[in-house]
Design an enzyme around this catalytic site. Structure first.
Site, PDB file in Angstrom:
ATOM      1  N   CYS A  83       0.745  -1.184   0.111  1.00 38.43           N
ATOM      2  CA  CYS A  83      -0.008   0.044   0.056  1.00 38.43           C
ATOM      3  C   CYS A  83       0.851   1.234   0.021  1.00 38.43           C
ATOM      4  O   CYS A  83       1.132   1.693  -1.094  1.00 38.43           O
ATOM      5  CB  CYS A  83      -0.905   0.168   1.277  1.00 38.43           C
ATOM      6  SG  CYS A  83      -2.557   0.875   0.922  1.00 38.43           S
ATOM      7  N   HIS A 138      -3.520  -4.860   0.086  1.00 34.38           N
ATOM      8  CA  HIS A 138      -2.891  -5.221   1.552  1.00 34.38           C
ATOM      9  C   HIS A 138      -2.936  -6.944   1.527  1.00 34.38           C
ATOM     10  O   HIS A 138      -3.813  -7.764   2.034  1.00 34.38           O
ATOM     11  CB  HIS A 138      -3.682  -4.713   2.741  1.00 34.38           C
ATOM     12  CG  HIS A 138      -3.456  -3.421   3.085  1.00 34.38           C
ATOM     13  ND1 HIS A 138      -2.639  -3.034   3.874  1.00 34.38           N
ATOM     14  CD2 HIS A 138      -4.079  -2.492   2.779  1.00 34.38           C
ATOM     15  CE1 HIS A 138      -2.396  -1.936   4.145  1.00 34.38           C
ATOM     16  NE2 HIS A 138      -3.688  -1.367   3.382  1.00 34.38           N
ATOM     17  N   GLU A 195      -1.318  -8.957   2.840  1.00 32.98           N
ATOM     18  CA  GLU A 195      -1.293  -9.920   4.386  1.00 32.98           C
ATOM     19  C   GLU A 195      -2.631 -10.298   4.841  1.00 32.98           C
ATOM     20  O   GLU A 195      -2.719 -11.198   5.644  1.00 32.98           O
ATOM     21  CB  GLU A 195      -0.417  -8.794   5.201  1.00 32.98           C
ATOM     22  CG  GLU A 195      -1.183  -7.793   5.676  1.00 32.98           C
ATOM     23  CD  GLU A 195      -1.113  -6.321   4.946  1.00 32.98           C
ATOM     24  OE1 GLU A 195      -0.909  -6.598   3.631  1.00 32.98           O
ATOM     25  OE2 GLU A 195      -1.558  -5.540   5.368  1.00 32.98           O
TER      26      GLU A 195
HETATM   27  N1  GLN Z   1      -1.492   6.792   2.892  1.00 37.09           N
HETATM   28  C1  GLN Z   1      -1.700   5.792   1.883  1.00 37.09           C
HETATM   29  C2  GLN Z   1      -3.098   6.374   1.257  1.00 37.09           C
HETATM   30  O1  GLN Z   1      -4.097   6.448   1.950  1.00 37.09           O
HETATM   31  C3  GLN Z   1      -1.604   4.544   2.183  1.00 37.09           C
HETATM   32  C4  GLN Z   1      -2.735   3.932   2.877  1.00 37.09           C
HETATM   33  C5  GLN Z   1      -2.238   2.564   3.211  1.00 37.09           C
HETATM   34  O2  GLN Z   1      -1.056   2.384   3.397  1.00 37.09           O
HETATM   35  N2  GLN Z   1      -3.057   1.684   3.984  1.00 37.09           N
HETATM   36  O3  GLN Z   1      -3.506   5.898   0.306  1.00 37.09           O
END
Ligand code: GLN
Length: 614
Positions: A417, A546, A548
């Site tokens: 992410c 994600h 994971e």
């Molecule tokens: N801060 C980034 C976004 O909002 C990544 C979010 C995250 O890593 N869950 O896009």
């Protein structure tokens, strides 16, 4: 009066009764059994692990199970909770942001859960207040009992109807005696009364202290706290004593006597080396039999199913214990002081390590401590790096420095992410000549906002709020590393939780400089997976999702498999230990597929392409 008649008389608001127990249509009293797990003495006893392990044992025996966590806090969901205080926010396929325990249930039961499996006081009270505004309480004063407790009971019964589970496992958040949980405890007490004997099994988890100065186990805190449950009208059928060491007989006798529970239903649940051995521990202690006895379902056990599922699970545990080749994965983050904030990543690494024969050690690196000057020393001895999800500015420069270092030094990298967005920024800055490339989250005035909020795409996706949440399809580029890792899948499903994304305007330029966007949304230009060719870097892969969250013991997530495999190579593991590239698990898969909510049957949800994951 039979419980059926009693329930029918309670389900309508009328002048005949003070009580109110709304009943979902199709609910058949007595059809569903309930196991309620309470915590006493303190939080952190592992109620979720206990409850999910018990649910797994019953699932193995052929019962359909469905868990639900009742949280006392007033937040609508866990989305706004600080992972530093509460552990990671676990996102379900339907976009629900919930407590990390839901991850434990999904991993243990190999099941996709939905928002029905997670309830907070915030959502219960909102529902009651909304109903009040509609005048649905017919002039009554709206009260904690029966209206709020009625809403809790309605949700449990709703889950019974929609999940068609034989047994619902209810995990009570918090501990007995908390003001905020009192009405939840009251609700299950009432419900046990309404449903009648033999349909509810109350299990209390308690804690046996062993002060080092005394060197012996003491049961007084357990006794006193179990009394709090008794005072709330709950007389547990089973008590599980948590402790660091096996709980001795003398202590269990005291607990049995003071809590009014037969000695053969007071069990020791001491610490062990992996959460995945707990189902076996419960079987060994006989807790499963005690629960089935109380619920009158012993004769419904499918022994063949149990044997098969148990063998598969035990094979995993055997591999876990035999996975010895040490590799060190660096996790570069912000919440590195609280491991719970990265719980699913730790599990996903363990799953992949187990399947590949690696013992994954973690090195926590606070990104705020990383700079051009310190990165070499801080990343010394690391065989693979993860930059996990994150929000905000803190430590961003350190993360960018880290990605540059692992890219240039060919250290295996998995970006998750924020870790993908950082990879794009780093690539744009150092290989596309866009010196001030950034994300508008980091620098709203950046001259090259390669990562940005793209509201028009949000509109297209039709999502509420401004977070892209939950499961979405990812189209994988044919022949790419990502696709090969996923068994040459063309389409996989991954879970997302982000607000920003790669601006498509820069994609051509980034690709011309060698970056490959190998995973995209099917209908919109949302970049979801990127990689570098293996001719340039042994393993450089990042995803906006994600991964994971969908890794399971019997179905490790492919991108983690790739990272661990590459890290083993990087650590010069003996050739006979290295699985062919890209490595896939060869463990026999669980026969049963537990994905009730996944309507995309053609898509590999957890991603490894095995039948049990579809
Ligand atoms: N801060 C980034 C976004 O909002 C990544 C979010 C995250 O890593 N869950 O896009």
């Amino acid at each position: 009066m039979s419980s059926e008649k009693l329930l029918a008389s309670l389900s309508q608001i009328s002048d005949e009764t003070e009580f109110f127990t709304p009943m979902p249509s199709g609910y058949k009293p007595g059809k569903t059994k309930y196991v309620i797990v309470f915590g006493t003495v303190m939080s952190g006893l592992g109620k979720g692990i206990f409850s999910s392990s018990l649910a797994k044992v019953l699932q193995d025996k052929g019962f359909t199970v469905s868990p639900i966590k009742l949280e006392g806090y007033l937040n609508h969901d866990s989305g706004t909770l600080n992972p530093y205080r509460h552990g990671e926010v676990f996102v379900l396929d339907d976009g629900m942001e919930c407590d990390m325990d839901l991850g434990t249930y999904e991993r243990m039961l190999n099941t996709d859960l939905t928002r029905q499996n997670f309830v907070t006081s915030g959502r219960i009270l909102s529902a009651v207040l909304e109903r009040e505004r509609k005048g649905a309480y017919l002039g009554r004063d709206v009260q904690m009992i029966p209206h709020v407790t009625g809403e809790v009971k309605l949700r449990l019964r709703n889950l019974a109807v929609t999940s068609e589970a034989d047994v619902i496992f209810v995990e009570m958040g918090g501990t007995a005696g908390d003001v905020e949980n009192a009405y939840l405890i009251e609700a299950v007490r009432e419900m046990a009364h309404e449903e009648g004997a033999g349909n509810f099994c109350f299990v209390a988890l308690t804690y046996i202290v062993e002060p080092p100065t005394l060197g012996e186990q003491k049961s007084k805190p357990a006794q006193l706290n179990l009394r709090l449950l008794n005072a709330a009208g709950i007389h547990p059928h089973i008590i599980a004593c948590r402790a660091s060491q096996p709980v001795n007989k003398k202590v269990r006798e005291k607990v049995a006597l003071f809590a009014n529970v037969p000695m053969d239903r007071v069990f020791s649940m001491h610490d062990c080396d992996s959460t995945y051995v707990i189902p076996e521990m419960l079987r060994g202690a006989g807790i499963d039999t005690a629960v089935m006895d109380l619920l009158g379902v012993v004769d419904r056990v499918d022994s063949r199913s149990e044997e098969r599922e148990r063998a598969t699970w035990n094979e995993y545990i055997k591999r876990f214990r035999n996975a010895k080749f040490p590799i060190t994965i660096g996790i570069i983050g912000k919440y590195t002081t609280v491991r719970d904030s990265y719980a699913s990543i730790i599990h996903a690494l363990e799953h992949a390590g187990t399947h590949l024969g690696a013992k994954v050690q973690l090195k926590w690196v606070d990104s705020s401590d990383l700079s051009e000057a310190t990165k070499k020393a801080k990343l010394e001895g690391i065989h693979g790096v993860i930059v996990p999800g994150g929000f905000g500015l803190r430590g961003v420069d350190g993360k960018i420095a880290c990605v540059k270092y692992v890219r240039e030094n060919k250290i295996p990298y998995l970006g998750i992410c924020y870790g993908m967005q950082i990879a794009v920024i780093e690539y744009a800055r150092h290989l596309c000549g866009l010196e001030h490339a950034s994300s508008t989250e980091i620098d709203p005035d950046s001259s090259h906002p390669v990562v940005d909020i793209l509201p028009e795409q949000k509109k297209i996706e039709g999502l509420g709020g401004n977070m892209r949440l939950g499961g979405f399809d990812v189209v994988l580029k044919e022949g790419s590393l990502a696709s090969r890792l996923c068994d040459s899948a063309e389409l996989i499903r991954m879970r997302f939780r982000h607000r920003y994304e790669v601006d498509p305007v820069y994609v051509e330029q980034l690709e011309a400089a060698g970056l490959i966007f190998s995973g995209k949304a099917p209908d919109h230009p949302i970049m979801q997976v990127l990689e570098l060719p293996e001719t340039v870097h042994p393993y450089f892969l990042a995803t906006q999702a994600h991964p994971e969250l969908t890794s399971r013991p019997l179905c490790p997530q492919p991108f983690f498999m790739g990272l661990v495999n590459a890290a083993m190579r990087f650590a010069n593991a003996p050739a006979e230990l290295i699985k062919p590239w890209p490595a896939m698990p060869d463990i026999p898969h669980s026969q049963s597929s537990h994905s009730p909510n996944n309507d995309s049957s053609h898509i590999s949800e957890a991603g490894c392409g095995a039948d049990s994951c579809r």
